[in-house]
Design an enzyme around this catalytic site. Structure first.
Site, PDB file in Angstrom:
ATOM      1  N   ILE A 338      11.877   1.070  -1.696  1.00  0.00           N
ATOM      2  CA  ILE A 338      11.309   0.495  -2.982  1.00  0.00           C
ATOM      3  C   ILE A 338      10.942   1.697  -4.381  1.00  0.00           C
ATOM      4  O   ILE A 338      11.761   2.046  -5.353  1.00  0.00           O
ATOM      5  CB  ILE A 338      11.021  -0.900  -3.021  1.00  0.00           C
ATOM      6  CG1 ILE A 338      11.957  -2.058  -2.601  1.00  0.00           C
ATOM      7  CG2 ILE A 338      10.581  -1.252  -4.902  1.00  0.00           C
ATOM      8  CD1 ILE A 338      10.631  -3.154  -2.334  1.00  0.00           C
ATOM      9  N   GLU A 364      -6.330   1.675  21.064  1.00  0.00           N
ATOM     10  CA  GLU A 364      -7.230   0.465  21.341  1.00  0.00           C
ATOM     11  C   GLU A 364      -5.487  -0.178  21.877  1.00  0.00           C
ATOM     12  O   GLU A 364      -6.039  -1.283  22.184  1.00  0.00           O
ATOM     13  CB  GLU A 364      -8.243  -0.482  19.875  1.00  0.00           C
ATOM     14  CG  GLU A 364      -8.084   0.006  18.868  1.00  0.00           C
ATOM     15  CD  GLU A 364     -10.272   0.507  19.648  1.00  0.00           C
ATOM     16  OE1 GLU A 364      -9.571   0.995  20.726  1.00  0.00           O
ATOM     17  OE2 GLU A 364     -10.820   1.144  19.252  1.00  0.00           O
TER      18      GLU A 364
END
Length: 390
Positions: A338, A364
């Site tokens: 945008i 993780e």
């Protein structure tokens, strides 16, 4: 069913939001300039000033037990705070924190590691991942062998956060190869001065650089074992478990800021004689981002809620991390699109977030690991479709 925040949660969130607006957002321009010049963090003096300022606000040791001078906040409240902190690219964490597994230290270790870490006098890192053991943490090969009353550690760790700056490491190493990592790994507290070395790793997310750590018969006294010999893998999983719902909250915060920037810009930027926000293509990107963000917010808070109510949060945390980390990548991408060419420059934080959030689908526990956890829980009957509503 009540989706309202409590008065206390709202007050804490609003105070953190005010701190971010007053103390951190004004630093973004200077921080982005440092990044363009090759830096990746605020000067140490500035970090200390901000932490002292935050302490004046009353924010010190969000998850730290009250007996250590912390706030001992519930996981949901902590997640709300992490969401607010993630709305700026300025890297900042409130002080007074230590790795959750350090609270398993004995009295001597608490004096040497835990308490100085809480006070900001020492910096540690958690060393589990290896070149051949990422998602499959059970494949670690770093080995600690007995030598009298000491242990000698040899091996390599990689992609370790704070690894190049830390003065000690919590190292997960095999102590019994026959039992494997799940029952034969041990956690050690290893000072840098004991002889391990580190090298920074250059990544596409230049704001936060991990490091590789090398151990070559690094001598560690028996008193440096954290917890029980053979109990290292369980401690490691406790550390990783907390990271998953915290990462989800960070994703929500980053996405909120990016969507806010996209909406603001769409209402200002004109092409072909009208605001770009009047174009359906832009409207749909904004609508999709808001919908996905709202779903991610509730998944993240649900995982934290499971932690607070004492439930097994692994399933909810896996779903939250899987969805939130993918969501933030899409929202950042749309916000950058945008903004057009301006979004691609280093004048705004969008391009930095575009690169940085990609790592969240890896560390993780990768996307694939989260999918494995989610599907396995259902297939083995460990959880039911519908969760706690079932």
């Amino acid at each position: 069913m009540d989706f309202e925040l409590s008065d206390e949660q709202r007050d804490i969130r609003d105070t953190v939001r005010a701190f971010v607006a007053k103390e951190l957002l004004p630093l973004e321009e200077d921080f982005l300039r440092l990044v363009r010049e090759g830096g990746a963090r605020l000067p140490r003096d500035e970090e200390r000033r901000l932490r002292a300022k935050a302490r004046e606000f009353g924010f010190w040791g969000l998850s730290t037990p009250e007996e250590y001078g912390g706030m001992a906040l519930p996981a949901v409240t902590q997640s709300l705070i992490h969401i607010e902190l993630a709305k700026t690219c300025v890297p900042f964490r409130f002080g007074g924190e230590a790795d959750n597994i350090l609270y398993g230290a004995d009295a001597a270790q608490q004096e040497e590691y835990l308490k100085p870490t809480i006070e900001g006098e020492r910096l540690g890192c958690f060393a589990l991942t290896e070149p051949g053991a990422g998602s499959d943490a059970g494949a670690i090969s770093t080995y600690a062998r007995r030598d009298g009353d000491d242990w000698l550690i040899s091996g390599e760790k990689t992609f370790i956060s704070n690894g190049h700056d830390a003065d000690y490491a919590i190292v997960i190493a095999l102590t019994d190869r026959d039992k494997g990592a799940h029952h034969g790994a041990t956690a050690f507290l290893v000072d840098r001065e004991a002889g391990w070395t580190s090298s920074p790793i250059s990544t596409m997310g230049s704001w936060h650089q991990p490091a590789s750590l090398s151990f070559d018969d690094v001598r560690v006294p028996a008193g440096k074992v954290l917890g029980e010999v053979g109990g290292g893998f369980q401690l490691a999983m406790r550390w990783v478990g907390k990271g998953r719902y915290v990462i989800s909250a960070h994703c929500v915060g980053i996405a909120e800021r990016c969507l806010t920037m996209a909406v603001d810009y769409a209402g200002l930027r004109e092409t072909f004689g009208r605001k770009i926000g009047r174009n359906q293509a832009i409207q749909w990107m904004i609508a999709d981002s808001e919908t996905e963000l709202e779903a991610a917010r509730w998944l993240a808070l649900r995982a934290a809620w499971d932690v607070d109510r004492g439930a097994d949060a692994r399933h909810a945390s896996a779903m939250a991390k899987l969805f939130c980390t993918a969501m933030v990548g899409r929202v950042v991408d749309r916000a950058l699109q945008i903004h057009g060419g301006m979004g691609y420059t280093k004048e705004l934080p969008l391009e930095g977030w575009y690169r940085a959030v990609r790592a969240m689908r890896i560390f993780e526990g990768t996307d694939e690991v989260q999918r494995l956890i989610i599907s396995r829980d259902l297939l083995r009957g460990h959880t039911r479709i519908g969760g706690h509503f079932a």
